[in-house]
Design a protein around this motif. Sequence first.
Motif, PDB file in Angstrom:
ATOM      1  N   ASP A 270      49.536 -19.290  19.220  1.00 22.33           N
ATOM      2  CA  ASP A 270      50.966 -19.084  19.486  1.00 22.33           C
ATOM      3  C   ASP A 270      51.600 -20.287  20.181  1.00 22.33           C
ATOM      4  N   LEU A 271      50.957 -21.450  20.058  1.00 26.26           N
ATOM      5  CA  LEU A 271      51.449 -22.647  20.741  1.00 26.26           C
ATOM      6  C   LEU A 271      52.893 -22.964  20.350  1.00 26.26           C
ATOM      7  N   ASN A 272      53.194 -22.934  19.052  1.00 28.47           N
ATOM      8  CA  ASN A 272      54.549 -23.264  18.604  1.00 28.47           C
ATOM      9  C   ASN A 272      55.567 -22.255  19.121  1.00 28.47           C
ATOM     10  N   LEU A 273      55.179 -20.982  19.162  1.00 23.94           N
ATOM     11  CA  LEU A 273      56.084 -19.957  19.678  1.00 23.94           C
ATOM     12  C   LEU A 273      56.365 -20.178  21.161  1.00 23.94           C
ATOM     13  N   VAL A 274      55.319 -20.472  21.926  1.00 17.15           N
ATOM     14  CA  VAL A 274      55.500 -20.748  23.357  1.00 17.15           C
ATOM     15  C   VAL A 274      56.357 -21.994  23.548  1.00 17.15           C
ATOM     16  N   THR A 275      56.148 -22.991  22.683  1.00 22.97           N
ATOM     17  CA  THR A 275      56.941 -24.221  22.753  1.00 22.97           C
ATOM     18  C   THR A 275      58.420 -23.931  22.564  1.00 22.97           C
ATOM     19  N   VAL A 276      58.727 -23.134  21.552  1.00 29.80           N
ATOM     20  CA  VAL A 276      60.132 -22.797  21.273  1.00 29.80           C
ATOM     21  C   VAL A 276      60.748 -22.040  22.449  1.00 29.80           C
ATOM     22  N   ILE A 277      59.997 -21.121  23.032  1.00 32.41           N
ATOM     23  CA  ILE A 277      60.513 -20.358  24.169  1.00 32.41           C
ATOM     24  C   ILE A 277      60.810 -21.285  25.345  1.00 32.41           C
ATOM     25  N   LEU A 278      59.910 -22.223  25.605  1.00 32.16           N
ATOM     26  CA  LEU A 278      60.132 -23.180  26.699  1.00 32.16           C
ATOM     27  C   LEU A 278      61.320 -24.079  26.418  1.00 32.16           C
ATOM     28  N   VAL A 279      61.486 -24.494  25.161  1.00 31.10           N
ATOM     29  CA  VAL A 279      62.617 -25.346  24.801  1.00 31.10           C
ATOM     30  C   VAL A 279      63.934 -24.594  24.992  1.00 31.10           C
ATOM     31  N   ILE A 280      63.960 -23.335  24.566  1.00 31.86           N
ATOM     32  CA  ILE A 280      65.166 -22.523  24.769  1.00 31.86           C
ATOM     33  C   ILE A 280      65.480 -22.407  26.258  1.00 31.86           C
ATOM     34  N   GLY A 281      64.431 -22.195  27.060  1.00 31.44           N
ATOM     35  CA  GLY A 281      64.628 -22.134  28.504  1.00 31.44           C
ATOM     36  C   GLY A 281      65.154 -23.453  29.060  1.00 31.44           C
ATOM     37  N   ALA A 282      64.623 -24.565  28.533  1.00 32.00           N
ATOM     38  CA  ALA A 282      65.083 -25.881  28.986  1.00 32.00           C
ATOM     39  C   ALA A 282      66.541 -26.111  28.608  1.00 32.00           C
ATOM     40  N   LEU A 283      66.935 -25.650  27.426  1.00 29.67           N
ATOM     41  CA  LEU A 283      68.326 -25.802  26.986  1.00 29.67           C
ATOM     42  C   LEU A 283      69.281 -24.969  27.832  1.00 29.67           C
ATOM     43  N   MET A 284      68.796 -23.841  28.327  1.00 30.07           N
ATOM     44  CA  MET A 284      69.646 -22.960  29.125  1.00 30.07           C
ATOM     45  C   MET A 284      69.729 -23.372  30.582  1.00 30.07           C
ATOM     46  N   LEU A 285      68.758 -24.176  31.053  1.00 33.02           N
ATOM     47  CA  LEU A 285      68.731 -24.560  32.462  1.00 33.02           C
ATOM     48  C   LEU A 285      70.020 -25.242  32.934  1.00 33.02           C
TER      49      LEU A 285
END
Length: 313
Positions: A270-285
């Motif tokens: 699930d590395l890519n899924l976790v990556t996308v979730i972190l990126v979304i979080g980074a975009l929202m920060l």
Amino acid sequence: MSWIAFFGALESGFIYALMALGVLISFRILDFPDLTADGSFPLGGAVAGVAIVAGVNPWLACVYGMMAGAVAGIVTAWLNVKMGILHLLAGILVMTALYSVNLRIMGAPNLSLLGEPTVFTPFISGDNGVWVRVLIAGAVVVAAKLLLDWFFGTQTGLAMRATGSNPKMAQAQGINTPVMIILGMAISNGLIALSGALFVQTQGGADISIGIGTIVVGLAAVIIGETVLTAKKIFWITLSVIIGATIYKLLIQVALSSQTLRNIGFGPQDLNLVTVILVIGALMLPKFRSKALSALKKSGATELLQPNKENKL
């Protein structure tokens, strides 16, 4: 998270910091949304890997990989500034073409480097490889950062920054903006390819699929870095990108080694899924940060006005 996993994440963070510096140049300095990174990253790894197998010095192999990435960046910029193709489409075209080019270079979907010398080999003895690779990768990143800081302080570097900031004003000042874009894209993809060249040497082989999601990681590193360290001076901007890439890789490692996530079914697949979730979080920060600051300002203003109301009563 064990110490081995920590050093591994740190090593990966430093290597990807080189790639993030390249993404910084294209997306932030030149305002050129470039998707070539997904092709130039494995290109650098493929060229360096083939050169090492052929007996070339590993450091020289990295230079070859970096030069190949620079050529890819030049092609993307040329399609945009000379052929009039939209920058996004130009990057997609070159990225797609590089998939076949990388296959041609390696002669197969993957290339093993096990048993071959790397840039880390002369410094490794016994069990010190875990932290020696971190030190060497960090030294390369620091050298690249200092060179970029110096370059963007020169007349050419300032002209490149002006090109990305305001192309029309730059042209009015006599700056050859097409040349600046081509040069900037060459440096950008050269750094990305250098990152790929170092990456394959830490992984023990090159693979055609290592470039998938490269641009996502680069953007995440840039955004996280900007959130953690907001600055306008180039020294702090490049430093923020390095910090962002390191934090990003550490967060990925923490997420994948989390027992809580494992209990709910998450794993390495699930590395890519976790990556996308972190990126979304980074975009929202940045949005959360601006809302928090505005809320603090409003509350502060309310407190200042409160005594005045009491006095009137």
